[in-house]
Every structure is written in structure tokens, then in C-alpha cells.
Design a protein around this motif. Structure first.
Motif, PDB file in Angstrom:
ATOM      1  N   THR A  12       0.842  -1.195   0.000  1.00 30.93           N
ATOM      2  CA  THR A  12       0.000   0.000   0.000  1.00 30.93           C
ATOM      3  C   THR A  12       0.879   1.247   0.000  1.00 30.93           C
ATOM      4  O   THR A  12       2.060   1.197   0.357  1.00 30.93           O
ATOM      5  N   LYS A  16       2.178  10.556  -0.479  1.00 32.63           N
ATOM      6  CA  LYS A  16       1.787   9.907   0.777  1.00 32.63           C
ATOM      7  C   LYS A  16       2.851  10.118   1.861  1.00 32.63           C
ATOM      8  O   LYS A  16       2.515  10.351   3.036  1.00 32.63           O
ATOM      9  N   ASN A  67      -6.431   5.045  -5.783  1.00 28.19           N
ATOM     10  CA  ASN A  67      -6.034   6.047  -4.792  1.00 28.19           C
ATOM     11  C   ASN A  67      -6.486   7.449  -5.187  1.00 28.19           C
ATOM     12  O   ASN A  67      -6.375   7.848  -6.345  1.00 28.19           O
ATOM     13  N   GLU A  94      -2.929  -2.439  -5.845  1.00 30.92           N
ATOM     14  CA  GLU A  94      -2.936  -1.235  -5.013  1.00 30.92           C
ATOM     15  C   GLU A  94      -3.067   0.035  -5.856  1.00 30.92           C
ATOM     16  O   GLU A  94      -3.261   1.121  -5.318  1.00 30.92           O
ATOM     17  N   LEU A 131      -5.482  11.101  -4.064  1.00 31.50           N
ATOM     18  CA  LEU A 131      -4.494  11.860  -3.297  1.00 31.50           C
ATOM     19  C   LEU A 131      -4.680  13.371  -3.451  1.00 31.50           C
ATOM     20  O   LEU A 131      -3.800  14.145  -3.082  1.00 31.50           O
ATOM     21  N   GLY A 140      -3.197   9.200  -8.640  1.00 31.75           N
ATOM     22  CA  GLY A 140      -3.984   9.705  -7.527  1.00 31.75           C
ATOM     23  C   GLY A 140      -4.704  11.013  -7.730  1.00 31.75           C
ATOM     24  O   GLY A 140      -5.340  11.510  -6.792  1.00 31.75           O
TER      25      GLY A 140
END
Length: 306
Positions: A101, A135, A226, A217, A228, A154
Motif C-alpha cells: 500500500t 503519501k 487512490n 494497489e 491523493l 492519484g
């Protein structure tokens, strides 16, 4: 993400820089690193920046390795201590991983910095590596000086999800070439040796299964997993986002969700691999300018034409 082992390591010449391992003694281009499951890293510094506290960490994308930065790391080592790593499942790092992840990999980046006494760092990430960079900045804001993000994941739903699947399962140069051509505006950069190197890496034990874990992922139901956007827009450090206008993997218009504080560079005649297609940029921009942030400096030295 969506990198490839584009060039053999012995094609990379470093005539004027010392190569110093994380363990403190001169070695070759690669050396062992025991932080977490990163077991391959290259550090480069010039003779006058070796004591500098300005650091850059390069994080490659899906399917790549530290050699993807060979045209960038050399020049940027004039002003920074530079590190390029092989992510877990890639290059010479551990191939069999249990979790991939973004949170896990951000924690790994933090562990790497701690192990190397890096108290602050400028992150340069490509695609999946850019997602890891975002991240990391979100989870460890005091560690990060700036972010330079090339075609980051993301920031939207759209993605060529078939690319990942076809890349992982490619069994011949012909199959692989169809996918690798999607990465570049100018496909002439793709060579027979490049394709052979990628196929060889895919046949290493556990590589395909590990890449499949990472794929899961990144993608869910054919879209990006994802989001973001809030994390990148709320970061307090300087951010520069670079996108090839002709990116066929992740649309360059995803940059439209970014706020006004983020520097955006859209590079014409360039695909998903801006740091490889525009390598001459690094050579032309050699002086700091007081009005430019560190992240913008890194972008300019990565991507401006001579």
C-alpha cells in the motif's frame, strides 16, 4: 509507475562524482541497504556537496528501477546529495513482499531516511513513485522539503489499466513492445536491448506475483484506486508537477484539480516518461535562483531544454 529498465547500468558513466554508499565507504554504482526491504540504492554527491545537507531521493515507478534516473541523478548531484532506490519488488531489492500500500511504502521511505541519517529530503517521484512521494509528505511532513512529481497517480480516475496487466504478463519482445510504446512520445527510444532487459527482470522468481500485488494497489475495477487530491493540495511544502502532454497512461489534464500554489509544467512532445524523454534539461539549469523553490529547481533541471 509504468517505468522500465530502459538502459543497462554499465552504460552509465559518472566521471566527476564520487559514489558513496549509505554505509559510508566507496563502492560501485549499487550497494546493500538494510532499511526495511530496500536492498539496492545508489548515492551520488559531488566533491563539494558531499557535506551538504540538501538531499534528493528519487523514487521510480511501477516496473522500473533506480537506473530510470541515470540521466537526472548525475547532474543534480552537483548541488545535492542524491539517492536513487529500487522499490520492493523491483531491481535488486526484495522481490517477495507482503504489503504494498502507499502507506506501507511511505513508511519504508521514512525508514530509509532514518537509516541513512537523512533529516530532510526533496522527493522526486514518477507515477506510482510520485504517489508514494505524496503519501510520504502527508504522513511525514517534517521530513519533506519539496515534492517534484512526474505524471503522478492519484489525481483522477482515468488510467490505462490494461497497460499494467499486459506489462506483467508479456512473454515476448513483440508483446512487450506494444505496451512500452505507450510510455513514450518518441518510440525510437525503445531498443531491442531494453526489451530484453525488461523481459529478463519479469522472469525473476516472484517478480510477476509481486507486481500483481502492486497493481492491485493502483487499480480497482479498471480505475485508479487512490485519491491523493486532498493530500497534495494541503501539503505545506513546495510542489512541482510535471506532465508529458501526450501521456497515454495517465491523462495530463489531471493536473486541473491542483491548487494555485502548485507549480505545473506541461511538456510538449513528451509522454509518460518525461524524465527520460527530456534528459538534456538537467544540464542547462545549473544555478539556484533566489525566487525559485527547490522543487521548481529540480523540475527545471530535469525537464528544460538546452
Amino acid at each position: 509507475m509504468f517505468n522500465c529498465n530502459a538502459f543497462a547500468e554499465n552504460d552509465y558513466e559518472v566521471p566527476k562524482y564520487s559514489l558513496v554508499s549509505a554505509l559510508g565507504h566507496p563502492k560501485g554504482l549499487r550497494f546493500s541497504m538494510t532499511a526495511g526491504i530496500i536492498s539496492s540504492v545508489r548515492k551520488m554527491s559531488s566533491t563539494y556537496s558531499v557535506t551538504n545537507d540538501e538531499n534528493i531521493l528519487f523514487i521510480h515507478g511501477f516496473g522500473g528501477d533506480l537506473n530510470n534516473w541515470m540521466f537526472n541523478q548525475n547532474e543534480l548531484s552537483e548541488k545535492f546529495n542524491t539517492y536513487a532506490i529500487d522499490l520492493p519488488g523491483h531491481g535488486m531489492s526484495e522481490k517477495n513482499i507482503h504489503s504494498s500500500t502507499l502507506d506501507d511504502l511511505a513508511n519504508l521511505i521514512s525508514s530509509f531516511c532514518i537509516a541513512n541519517d537523512i533529516n530532510s529530503v526533496n522527493l522526486v517521484g514518477h507515477s506510482f513513485g510520485a504517489g508514494i512521494s505524496i503519501k510520504t509528505a502527508s504522513l511525514y511532513p517534517d521530513l519533506i522539503n519539496s515534492l517534484t512529481l512526474i505524471s503522478p497517480i492519484g489525481l483522477g480516475k482515468e488510467i490505462d489499466s490494461a497497460y499494467l496487466e499486459n506489462f506483467i504478463n508479456a512473454e515476448s519482445r513483440r508483446d512487450l513492445k506494444k505496451e512500452i510504446e505507450k510510455l513514450y512520445f518518441n518510440s525510437d527510444i525503445i531498443t531491442r536491448d531494453m526489451l530484453n532487459e525488461v523481459l529478463k527482470s519479469l522472469r525473476i522468481d516472484n517478480v510477476q506475483s509481486t507486481l500483481s500485488k502492486i497493481q492491485n494497489e493502483i487499480i480497482i475495477n479498471g480505475e485508479q484506486k487512490n485519491n491523493l487530491i486532498d493530500e497534495i493540495n494541503s501539503t505545506k511544502v513546495p510542489v512541482c508537477v510535471v506532465w508529458g502532454k501526450e501521456d497515454q497512461i495517465i491523462p495530463s489534464n489531471h493536473h486541473q484539480v491542483l491548487n494555485d500554489r502548485i507549480k505545473i509544467i506541461i511538456e510538449k512532445d513528451c509522454g509518460h516518461m518525461a524524465h527520460i524523454e527530456k534528459p538534456s534539461v538537467a544540464v542547462s539549469y545549473t544555478h539556484l535562483r533566489a525566487h525559485e523553490t527547490d522543487s521548481y529547481l529540480v523540475c527545471r533541471r530535469l525537464l528544460e531544454k538546452k
